[in-house]
Motif scaffolding. Structure first.
Motif, PDB file in Angstrom:
ATOM      1  N   ARG A   8       5.845  -0.797  -2.906  1.00 51.08           N
ATOM      2  CA  ARG A   8       6.702  -0.688  -4.085  1.00 51.08           C
ATOM      3  C   ARG A   8       6.552  -1.895  -4.987  1.00 51.08           C
ATOM      4  NH1 ARG A   8      11.954   0.392  -1.093  1.00 51.08           N
ATOM      5  NH2 ARG A   8      11.109   1.979   0.261  1.00 51.08           N
ATOM      6  N   ARG A  10       8.435  -3.919  -7.901  1.00 52.35           N
ATOM      7  CA  ARG A  10       9.781  -4.069  -8.451  1.00 52.35           C
ATOM      8  C   ARG A  10       9.847  -5.326  -9.300  1.00 52.35           C
ATOM      9  NH1 ARG A  10      13.002  -3.390  -2.959  1.00 52.35           N
ATOM     10  NH2 ARG A  10      11.262  -4.649  -2.328  1.00 52.35           N
ATOM     11  N   ALA A  57       4.182   1.801  -8.953  1.00 54.18           N
ATOM     12  CA  ALA A  57       5.461   2.193  -9.530  1.00 54.18           C
ATOM     13  C   ALA A  57       5.234   3.460 -10.335  1.00 54.18           C
ATOM     14  CB  ALA A  57       6.032   1.091 -10.410  1.00 54.18           C
TER      15      ALA A  57
END
Length: 128
Positions: A8, A10, A57
């Motif tokens: 992920r 972020r 993402a």
């Protein structure tokens, strides 16, 4: 299924850098942006971790579909596909990828979206 935590991407600084990226690959239903990772943009607890695979993402705005149910289905479909394709690829460690769906993506068949995702990865030089 969602992407594993190790895959992920972020943080607003990471997204800002990806949006300014010059490496863009356009498809009918989505856009792929890619950059080499910059660990200084990550949160402090993630900087010390070594990259084992690429970080991804997915952006699906309200322009794609006003209905959250539809956007979540697309998100789950693409997250599962990316996880299957990229999770075991250690040669991609150090890349950050941002997939943005275009407003007409909700009209596409799921198979067409997955095919376009693969073709964008191939154009970017990330798919075997």
């Amino acid at each position: 299924m969602v992407l594993p935590a190790s895959m992920r991407l972020r943080g607003h600084r990471c997204f800002s850098r990806l949006h300014r990226s010059q490496r863009r690959h356009h498809g009918t239903w989505m856009v792929l942006r890619q950059i080499q990772s910059d660990r200084t943009l990550l949160r402090s607890e993630l900087r010390s971790q070594s990259d084992t695979t690429c970080r991804c993402a997915l952006v699906i705005s309200n322009k794609v579909s006003k209905r959250a149910v539809r956007r979540n289905r697309l998100r789950r479909l693409l997250h599962n596909h990316l996880r299957q394709r990229l999770e075991q690829r250690t040669d991609l460690a150090g890349w950050w990828l941002l997939f943005s769906l275009r407003p007409n993506a909700a009209e596409a068949e799921p198979a067409q979206l997955l095919e376009e995702c693969d073709s964008l990865l191939k154009i970017a030089g990330l798919e075997r």
